[in-house]
Scaffold this active site. Structure first.
Site, PDB file in Angstrom:
ATOM      1  N   SER A   1     -60.184 115.138 116.816  1.00  0.00           N
ATOM      2  CA  SER A   1     -59.302 115.164 115.653  1.00  0.00           C
ATOM      3  C   SER A   1     -57.912 115.702 115.988  1.00  0.00           C
ATOM      4  CB  SER A   1     -60.004 115.978 114.559  1.00  0.00           C
ATOM      5  OG  SER A   1     -59.562 115.545 113.322  1.00  0.00           O
TER       6      SER A   1
ATOM      7  N   HIS B   1     -66.790 112.338 110.203  1.00  0.00           N
ATOM      8  CA  HIS B   1     -65.810 113.037 111.021  1.00  0.00           C
ATOM      9  C   HIS B   1     -66.465 114.277 111.637  1.00  0.00           C
ATOM     10  CE1 HIS B   1     -61.708 113.980 112.141  1.00  0.00           C
ATOM     11  NE2 HIS B   1     -61.896 115.221 111.738  1.00  0.00           N
TER      12      HIS B   1
ATOM     13  N   LYS C   1     -55.541 114.581 119.189  1.00  0.00           N
ATOM     14  CA  LYS C   1     -54.111 114.220 119.264  1.00  0.00           C
ATOM     15  C   LYS C   1     -53.509 114.923 120.496  1.00  0.00           C
ATOM     16  CE  LYS C   1     -54.015 114.669 114.137  1.00  0.00           C
ATOM     17  NZ  LYS C   1     -54.714 113.539 113.594  1.00  0.00           N
TER      18      LYS C   1
ATOM     19  N   TRP D   1     -60.278 107.853 107.361  1.00  0.00           N
ATOM     20  CA  TRP D   1     -59.039 108.655 107.369  1.00  0.00           C
ATOM     21  C   TRP D   1     -58.344 108.555 108.741  1.00  0.00           C
ATOM     22  CZ3 TRP D   1     -55.878 110.454 103.969  1.00  0.00           C
ATOM     23  CH2 TRP D   1     -55.099 111.597 104.178  1.00  0.00           C
TER      24      TRP D   1
HETATM   25  C1  GCU Z   1     -57.113 116.635 108.681  1.00  0.00           C
HETATM   26  C2  GCU Z   1     -55.901 115.869 109.140  1.00  0.00           C
HETATM   27  C3  GCU Z   1     -56.207 114.984 110.347  1.00  0.00           C
HETATM   28  C4  GCU Z   1     -56.875 115.779 111.423  1.00  0.00           C
HETATM   29  C5  GCU Z   1     -58.079 116.499 110.861  1.00  0.00           C
HETATM   30  C6  GCU Z   1     -58.754 117.450 111.849  1.00  0.00           C
HETATM   31  O1  GCU Z   1     -58.059 115.761 108.141  1.00  0.00           O
HETATM   32  O2  GCU Z   1     -55.443 115.115 108.048  1.00  0.00           O
HETATM   33  O3  GCU Z   1     -55.020 114.420 110.846  1.00  0.00           O
HETATM   34  O4  GCU Z   1     -57.222 114.937 112.487  1.00  0.00           O
HETATM   35  O5  GCU Z   1     -57.673 117.316 109.772  1.00  0.00           O
HETATM   36  O6  GCU Z   1     -58.144 117.935 112.763  1.00  0.00           O
HETATM   37  O7  GCU Z   1     -59.950 117.715 111.629  1.00  0.00           O
END
Ligand code: GCU
Length: 418
Positions: free
Chosen positions: A254, A395, A258, A345
């Site tokens: 997540s 997720h 990134k 998402w």
């Molecule tokens: C939020 C955010 C995402 C990210 C996620 C996470 O949902 O919007 O961009 O990837 O958190 O890090 O769990």
């Protein structure tokens, strides 16, 4: 060159003749490009047609663009380390655990606490999965000797009444890291708490930021700082004779996915990258129309990207790149994007499009990129150099994801899959 790009090429050329060297125009002066920009097309509109052209000029330009417009520029590195504890007999004798303090910043004063677990049964240096964790090394393992994190933690965490800087949180994320299975399969695992480098809250007043002065609009945000921390961990790993320095894989979930893809794109010592459900700001197009938008991410997490990125909130079509370009910066190294059906998402189909649009760079470098043209069925691993997998579920990162991570690494590290 694709049709829209051919149309705007002369305009781009004019624009950049006008820009002084090292300067990039602001968003309002960049042309609209509704499609994912071809990573091989330079800012002046010319398309790079040789591997040399990519490696010697376009790659550097694209890195600078990502720094300037999205992640911000990270300072020059410098890290010193000391091994604070070695246990040659962990996991019942199957592994050696090391805790390494990596000092970063101008005087090495800020410490990244790296947990490294290496298999004892091996015939040479071990390949390694490296990744940042969300809540401290003590959450990734049940090992009672692993240092309890004392860095700032968010107050709320799944499965925890308080924050996780407590003994009660020890081993809570053991399934997220699946360390013992990786050890059994011959892989080392290295991880550190992301908050050692950049606590995940707006303000940029803690962690590594104050050591280098207040960030300006084109200086690093938290994602770049986490990626920078990963590179500092790589500094250590390439020096450790237990680790195969040619087989360092980075994995991240997540927001930390990134950081994983950014670290892989910028640090060529990283041999393989697995950004898991990295979504917007990672592996999903900023131009995407599914899931999280650039505006939503910038509004909710203003500290993740540089100030300049906010100027694209409602005009992502003006970005001179998209996340296919970040994936392409990893070429020719393997990249696997892993997703879940229930995590729209993170825009799983947009991520597949990003792989397709990164593929020409791999081909130009003379290697296979993405071996398929359509998204694979659920549960089917595409294990070409640009790889993809989507599973049922939500997720999260866990043991079933690690099976896929290891299968992909086995293929590309030339290891027999058991
Ligand atoms: C939020 C955010 C995402 C990210 C996620 C996470 O949902 O919007 O961009 O990837 O958190 O890090 O769990």
């Amino acid at each position: 060159m694709n049709r829209p790009l051919r149309r705007i090429a002369p305009l781009l050329a004019l624009l950049f003749m006008a820009a002084s060297p090292g300067e990039f125009p602001d968003a309002s002066r960049l042309p609209s490009r509704p499609e994912l920009p071809d990573p091989l097309v330079r800012l002046d509109g010319q398309r790079v047609t040789t591997a040399e052209g990519w490696t010697k000029s376009r790659r550097g330009e694209l890195k600078s663009l990502f720094e300037h417009y999205m992640y911000g520029k990270a300072p020059h590195p410098g890290s010193l380390w000391s091994i604070e504890r070695t246990d040659p007999n962990s996991l019942g004798g199957k592994a050696t655990t090391k805790e390494v303090a990596i000092g970063v910043g101008p005087d090495g004063g800020l410490k990244i606490h790296l947990l490294l677990v290496v298999p004892n049964r091996r015939t040479g240096p071990a390949p390694v999965f490296l990744g940042t964790n969300f809540y401290g090394n003590h959450t990734a393992t049940k090992d009672p000797a692993v240092r309890l994190s004392t860095a700032w933690m968010p107050d709320k965490a799944p499965g925890c009444k308080d924050n996780r800087a407590t003994e009660a949180a020890r081993g809570l994320d053991a399934d997220v890291w699946d360390i013992e299975t990786s050890i059994d399969k011959g892989y080392a695992i290295a991880t550190f708490y992301c908050g050692d480098v950049a606590p995940d809250h707006p303000g940029l007043a803690d962690g590594v930021f104050p050591l280098f002065g207040k960030p300006g609009p084109n200086d690093w945000g938290a994602v770049a700082a986490w990626a920078w921390g990963l590179s500092r961990a790589v500094d250590y790993l390439v020096s450790d004779s237990d680790i195969d320095r040619t087989k360092i894989a980075i994995v991240g979930h997540s927001r930390l996915g990134k950081a994983a893809i950014l670290a892989g794109a910028f640090d060529e010592r990283v041999a393989l990258v697995i950004p898991h459900q990295a979504g917007c700001g990672g592996t999903a197009p900023s131009r995407g129309t599914v899931g999280e938008s650039a505006k939503q991410i910038n509004d909710r997490f203003p500290h993740w990207f540089c100030g300049e990125f906010k100027t694209f909130n409602t005009q992502t079509d003006h970005l001179p790149f998209d996340q296919n370009g970040l994936i392409a910066l990893c070429a020719p190294r393997p990249v696997l994007l892993t997703n879940a059906i229930g995590d729209q998402w993170a825009n799983p189909s947009g991520q597949f499009q990003a792989l397709l649009a990164a593929d020409p760079v791999y081909r130009l470098l003379g290697v296979e990129g993405l071996g398929v043209k359509e998204m694979p069925a659920t549960g089917v691993l595409v294990d070409t150099r640009l790889g993809y997998h989507i599973r049922p579920g939500k997720h999260s990162m866990g043991r079933e994801d690690w099976q896929v991570f290891r299968a992909f690494a086995d293929t590309h590290f030339g290891r027999p899959t058991p």
